[in-house]
Design a protein around this motif. Sequence first.
Motif, PDB file in Angstrom:
ATOM      1  N   ASN A 128       0.842  -1.192   0.000  1.00  0.00           N
ATOM      2  CA  ASN A 128       0.000   0.000   0.000  1.00  0.00           C
ATOM      3  C   ASN A 128       0.876   1.241   0.000  1.00  0.00           C
ATOM      4  O   ASN A 128       1.804   1.358   0.805  1.00  0.00           O
ATOM      5  N   TRP A 129       0.546   2.186  -0.895  1.00  0.00           N
ATOM      6  CA  TRP A 129       1.286   3.454  -0.928  1.00  0.00           C
ATOM      7  C   TRP A 129       0.529   4.578  -0.236  1.00  0.00           C
ATOM      8  O   TRP A 129       1.096   5.652   0.006  1.00  0.00           O
ATOM      9  N   ALA A 131      -1.225   7.032   2.356  1.00  0.00           N
ATOM     10  CA  ALA A 131      -0.998   7.446   3.733  1.00  0.00           C
ATOM     11  C   ALA A 131      -2.311   7.873   4.387  1.00  0.00           C
ATOM     12  O   ALA A 131      -3.377   7.832   3.775  1.00  0.00           O
ATOM     13  N   HIS A 135      -4.393   4.281   5.043  1.00  0.00           N
ATOM     14  CA  HIS A 135      -3.404   3.397   5.673  1.00  0.00           C
ATOM     15  C   HIS A 135      -4.016   2.697   6.884  1.00  0.00           C
ATOM     16  O   HIS A 135      -3.844   1.485   7.082  1.00  0.00           O
ATOM     17  N   TYR A 154       2.086  -6.960   5.648  1.00  0.00           N
ATOM     18  CA  TYR A 154       1.724  -5.646   5.132  1.00  0.00           C
ATOM     19  C   TYR A 154       2.958  -4.771   4.975  1.00  0.00           C
ATOM     20  O   TYR A 154       3.793  -4.698   5.875  1.00  0.00           O
ATOM     21  N   LYS A 156       4.013  -0.794   3.806  1.00  0.00           N
ATOM     22  CA  LYS A 156       3.696   0.583   3.412  1.00  0.00           C
ATOM     23  C   LYS A 156       4.873   1.100   2.601  1.00  0.00           C
ATOM     24  O   LYS A 156       6.008   1.126   3.092  1.00  0.00           O
TER      25      LYS A 156
END
Length: 267
Positions: A128-129, A131, A135, A154, A156
Amino acid sequence: TGALDLISAYFEPEVVKDLDDKGFDVYVGGANKTSVRLHAMDACRLGRPACDKRVRQAFNLAIDRDSISDNIWMGYAQPISQPAFPMRAGYNHDIEPVYDPAKAEELLDAAGFPRGADGYRFEVKFMNWMAGTPHFMALAMVDMWDKVGIKVAYEKVDISVQLDYLFRKGGREPYDLAQYENAGTYPENDPFTGQCNDASAKLCYFPYDNDKFYELQAAYQGEPDPVKRAELVRQGLTILVEDPLDVWATTVPQFAIHHTKVKGFAY
């Protein structure tokens, strides 16, 4: 003066709640939505669990969308389980978001993924990018999947990293799960534009293999009547819930906030 008269943007819900409590007028729109892409055809090519439709259904059934809306978005987001906005034409109001972790476990068992000695059925990787609140949505979903025996690693990352995997640069492959933001620019909740069933990285970054869906796509593209087009959209959305490409959770609200002294404002 630093005083706020009018602003329209994406905000963290805590900021909106603070202004709401202070008496500002808050209007909520559903300009965006996030999805966790399951990469179904890639999963089949790479031998991953999400190749099985029952596994993809289980990923969806394990998500408590009301909890995400109420606790993470503080009630400002709308729970959804289809790639569409409730306020736009074509939204299928017959499709209600379903939270049923027991059914999710039943489907995972039937798909051949029983819990092991450690309590887990399999492990997947999740990139996942995004924020901020998305997030925290992702972290909540990781916890919900854990409860049905899916172990999720996960990560980030920066958006540039996620795009490298999406476009398969340097031989990279998309992770089992990847969160994306979808702006919903099509006014009819059109699920057909940009979708294809060619798994080639050059032609189709989000390939999907469902013959009935593409029959509807062809009919939609040749139909000039907006009422008939909306019905084709509703049918397409039904397919995408029954044979899911993604996990949908909530809309991502856009807010318009103004001081009560501002009159005649419409959003």
